[in-house]
Motif scaffolding. Structure first.
Motif, PDB file in Angstrom:
ATOM      1  N   SER A 107       0.846  -1.189   0.000  1.00  0.00           N
ATOM      2  CA  SER A 107       0.000   0.000   0.000  1.00  0.00           C
ATOM      3  C   SER A 107       0.879   1.235   0.000  1.00  0.00           C
ATOM      4  N   ALA A 108       0.381   2.303  -0.601  1.00  0.00           N
ATOM      5  CA  ALA A 108       1.140   3.567  -0.620  1.00  0.00           C
ATOM      6  C   ALA A 108       0.177   4.718  -0.841  1.00  0.00           C
ATOM      7  N   ASN A 109       0.682   5.917  -0.644  1.00  0.00           N
ATOM      8  CA  ASN A 109      -0.166   7.096  -0.809  1.00  0.00           C
ATOM      9  C   ASN A 109       0.147   7.905  -2.067  1.00  0.00           C
ATOM     10  N   SER A 110       1.058   7.402  -2.915  1.00  0.00           N
ATOM     11  CA  SER A 110       1.287   8.059  -4.203  1.00  0.00           C
ATOM     12  C   SER A 110       1.728   6.991  -5.196  1.00  0.00           C
ATOM     13  N   VAL A 111       1.542   7.302  -6.482  1.00  0.00           N
ATOM     14  CA  VAL A 111       1.921   6.351  -7.536  1.00  0.00           C
ATOM     15  C   VAL A 111       3.407   6.015  -7.399  1.00  0.00           C
ATOM     16  N   GLU A 112       4.208   7.049  -7.148  1.00  0.00           N
ATOM     17  CA  GLU A 112       5.666   6.868  -7.067  1.00  0.00           C
ATOM     18  C   GLU A 112       6.040   5.954  -5.896  1.00  0.00           C
ATOM     19  N   ASP A 113       5.309   6.099  -4.776  1.00  0.00           N
ATOM     20  CA  ASP A 113       5.664   5.298  -3.597  1.00  0.00           C
ATOM     21  C   ASP A 113       5.358   3.808  -3.766  1.00  0.00           C
ATOM     22  N   TYR A 114       4.351   3.481  -4.578  1.00  0.00           N
ATOM     23  CA  TYR A 114       4.094   2.046  -4.847  1.00  0.00           C
ATOM     24  C   TYR A 114       5.330   1.434  -5.514  1.00  0.00           C
ATOM     25  N   ASN A 140      -5.389   8.218  -2.478  1.00  0.00           N
ATOM     26  CA  ASN A 140      -4.341   8.880  -3.250  1.00  0.00           C
ATOM     27  C   ASN A 140      -4.206  10.315  -2.725  1.00  0.00           C
ATOM     28  N   ILE A 141      -3.253  10.508  -1.820  1.00  0.00           N
ATOM     29  CA  ILE A 141      -3.140  11.793  -1.108  1.00  0.00           C
ATOM     30  C   ILE A 141      -2.949  12.958  -2.090  1.00  0.00           C
ATOM     31  N   LYS A 142      -2.108  12.742  -3.112  1.00  0.00           N
ATOM     32  CA  LYS A 142      -1.833  13.833  -4.057  1.00  0.00           C
ATOM     33  C   LYS A 142      -3.073  14.234  -4.854  1.00  0.00           C
ATOM     34  N   GLU A 143      -4.021  13.311  -4.977  1.00  0.00           N
ATOM     35  CA  GLU A 143      -5.232  13.602  -5.762  1.00  0.00           C
ATOM     36  C   GLU A 143      -6.436  13.793  -4.839  1.00  0.00           C
ATOM     37  N   GLY A 144      -6.222  14.291  -3.653  1.00  0.00           N
ATOM     38  CA  GLY A 144      -7.328  14.658  -2.765  1.00  0.00           C
ATOM     39  C   GLY A 144      -7.894  13.514  -1.947  1.00  0.00           C
ATOM     40  N   GLY A 145      -7.177  12.397  -1.887  1.00  0.00           N
ATOM     41  CA  GLY A 145      -7.582  11.321  -0.991  1.00  0.00           C
ATOM     42  C   GLY A 145      -8.553  10.296  -1.565  1.00  0.00           C
ATOM     43  N   VAL A 146      -8.930  10.443  -2.852  1.00  0.00           N
ATOM     44  CA  VAL A 146      -9.805   9.439  -3.471  1.00  0.00           C
ATOM     45  C   VAL A 146      -8.981   8.169  -3.719  1.00  0.00           C
ATOM     46  N   ALA A 147      -9.604   7.006  -3.536  1.00  0.00           N
ATOM     47  CA  ALA A 147      -8.848   5.754  -3.697  1.00  0.00           C
ATOM     48  C   ALA A 147      -8.282   5.626  -5.116  1.00  0.00           C
ATOM     49  N   VAL A 150     -10.315   3.753  -8.073  1.00  0.00           N
ATOM     50  CA  VAL A 150     -11.537   4.199  -8.769  1.00  0.00           C
ATOM     51  C   VAL A 150     -11.209   4.892 -10.085  1.00  0.00           C
ATOM     52  N   ASP A 151      -9.947   5.204 -10.322  1.00  0.00           N
ATOM     53  CA  ASP A 151      -9.567   5.892 -11.555  1.00  0.00           C
ATOM     54  C   ASP A 151      -8.708   4.948 -12.409  1.00  0.00           C
ATOM     55  N   PRO A 152      -9.252   4.476 -13.524  1.00  0.00           N
ATOM     56  CA  PRO A 152      -8.511   3.478 -14.307  1.00  0.00           C
ATOM     57  C   PRO A 152      -7.144   3.974 -14.787  1.00  0.00           C
ATOM     58  N   LYS A 153      -7.030   5.276 -15.059  1.00  0.00           N
ATOM     59  CA  LYS A 153      -5.721   5.800 -15.525  1.00  0.00           C
ATOM     60  C   LYS A 153      -4.685   5.689 -14.402  1.00  0.00           C
ATOM     61  N   VAL A 154      -5.143   5.941 -13.174  1.00  0.00           N
ATOM     62  CA  VAL A 154      -4.222   5.856 -12.032  1.00  0.00           C
ATOM     63  C   VAL A 154      -3.870   4.392 -11.764  1.00  0.00           C
ATOM     64  N   VAL A 155      -4.866   3.512 -11.875  1.00  0.00           N
ATOM     65  CA  VAL A 155      -4.595   2.070 -11.688  1.00  0.00           C
ATOM     66  C   VAL A 155      -3.495   1.646 -12.666  1.00  0.00           C
ATOM     67  N   GLU A 156      -3.641   2.093 -13.910  1.00  0.00           N
ATOM     68  CA  GLU A 156      -2.669   1.715 -14.936  1.00  0.00           C
ATOM     69  C   GLU A 156      -1.261   2.205 -14.554  1.00  0.00           C
ATOM     70  N   ARG A 157      -1.187   3.432 -14.070  1.00  0.00           N
ATOM     71  CA  ARG A 157       0.136   3.985 -13.709  1.00  0.00           C
ATOM     72  C   ARG A 157       0.743   3.242 -12.521  1.00  0.00           C
ATOM     73  N   VAL A 158      -0.095   2.914 -11.543  1.00  0.00           N
ATOM     74  CA  VAL A 158       0.417   2.193 -10.362  1.00  0.00           C
ATOM     75  C   VAL A 158       0.967   0.819 -10.791  1.00  0.00           C
ATOM     76  N   LEU A 178      -8.559  -5.202  -6.445  1.00  0.00           N
ATOM     77  CA  LEU A 178      -9.492  -4.135  -6.824  1.00  0.00           C
ATOM     78  C   LEU A 178     -10.489  -3.787  -5.728  1.00  0.00           C
ATOM     79  N   THR A 179     -10.922  -2.534  -5.755  1.00  0.00           N
ATOM     80  CA  THR A 179     -11.940  -2.080  -4.809  1.00  0.00           C
ATOM     81  C   THR A 179     -13.341  -2.284  -5.419  1.00  0.00           C
TER      82      THR A 179
END
Ligand code: FMN
Length: 323
Positions: A107-114, A140-147, A150-158, A178-179
């Motif tokens: 688990s992490a709070n940013s794409v980079e930290d994963y 996702n702390i950098k994006e306002g705390g939304v998991a 829920v965002d497929p583009k972010v899932v892809e980056r992670v 997945l959530t």
């Protein structure tokens, strides 16, 4: 031959049974060792999935952190854990004594930290980590705390970041967890597949709230918490069904599904297999029944005998021609 009927495969990982622990509900090595049934449990398992590990230690959320509901459990643990370094030093070597594949939930709070966490674990594990399960339900702390999930583009980056962190020449199973807190789970599932995940696991907990009628306030400091246990079984089953039915990679088992959610008996395991899961994880039920994996293995063996079949033959069988 007898034992082979329980075998299954997730990516390149061969499992002797389809039964896995669910992250966060089974701790790490010490909790397993403390069980009276610890040896028999380890023998019933196909792999051990650890509790969520983060780069730095986390204290977790204020208490209360769990309350029981009529058909399950609400939790708001906040990913309390000792951090990657102590996990590597203290827990991983102990887990290996069970001779089980070890899948580390990250688990992490940013794409980079994963990606940073995955690279750190795999550079310092002495080759002992079999797989990583990416928990994309974290905020996702950098994006306002939304998991993230829920965002497929972010899932892809992670997922791309974690895949890229696997050292060259190492075969590490990458599972994306997945959530369910989303309208259509096939959307993030396809994003994870596009980014190269080896397998999907679903579902994490379902958002829920409990209110204390005496104080007239929410029980949990964060108001909402995660619901698990029998109440969510039909939801998990439905999401496994949808991914198996609608995503060709899942259907062909190129990207197998690990089913999670409310699994409490061997009958529940069979249902998940029939819906399209190649393996399952069991969480909340283990709190209630310490010998749950031993009993599940026994029940499953009898069912396979009675029906002259194997776990592999059951996967997705309920779809028949109806999807
Ligand atoms: C107390 C508790 C802690 C959990 N911690 C994690 C975690 O660290 N990482 C994660 O991906 N899921 C975590 N989960 C979710 C479970 O792994 C699982 O997805 C969920 O509980 C549904 O399965 P179940 O109904 O069999 O419990 C946690 C669940 C519970 C009840």
């Amino acid at each position: 031959m007898e034992e082979r009927r329980l075998e299954t495969t997730i990516g390149n990982l061969h499992l002797r049974t389809p039964l896995l622990t669910a992250s966060g509900t089974s701790g790490s090595a010490d909790e397993l060792a403390g069980l009276r049934e610890s040896k028999a449990t380890a023998q019933a398992l196909g792999a051990f999935v650890t509790k969520g590990v983060t780069l730095e230690p986390r204290r977790g959320n204020p208490e209360p952190r769990v309350i029981e509901t009529r058909a399950g459990l609400l939790n708001s643990i906040g990913l309390q854990n000792k951090g990657a370094d102590r996990f590597l030093r203290e827990d991983l070597p102990k887990l290996w004594q069970y001779e089980l594949p070890v899948i580390v939930n990250i688990s992490a709070n940013s794409v980079e930290d994963y990606a940073k966490l995955a690279a750190h674990l795999l550079a310092n594990d002495g080759g002992q980590i079999t797989g990583l399960e990416i928990n994309v339900s974290c905020p996702n702390i950098k994006e306002g705390g939304v998991a993230f999930g829920v965002d497929p583009k972010v899932v892809e980056r992670v997922v791309r970041g974690v895949k890229a962190a696997v050292p060259r020449g190492r075969d590490v199973l990458i599972v994306t967890k997945l959530t369910p807190n989303i309208t259509d789970i096939t959307v993030p599932a396809k994003a994870a597949i596009a980014a190269g995940t080896d397998a999907l696991s679903m579902i994490n907990t379902v958002r829920g709230v409990a209110i204390n009628i005496h104080t007239q306030e929410p029980y949990f400091a964060n108001v909402s918490a995660g619901l698990s246990g029998p109440a969510i079984k039909p939801i998990g089953l439905c999401m496994v069904w949808d991914c198996f039915a609608k995503i060709p990679e899942c259907r062909r088992r190129k990207v197998p599904i690990i089913g999670i959610g409310g699994i409490s008996t061997w009958e529940d395991v069979v249902e998940y297999l029939l819906a399209g899961a190649s393996a399952v994880q069991v969480g909340t039920a283990w709190f209630v029944y310490p010998d749950v994996f031993v009993e599940m293995k026994k029940g499953l063996e009898k069912y396979l005998d009675d029906n002259k079949t194997t776990v592999r033959e059951l996967i997705g069988k309920a779809h028949g021609t109806c999807s």
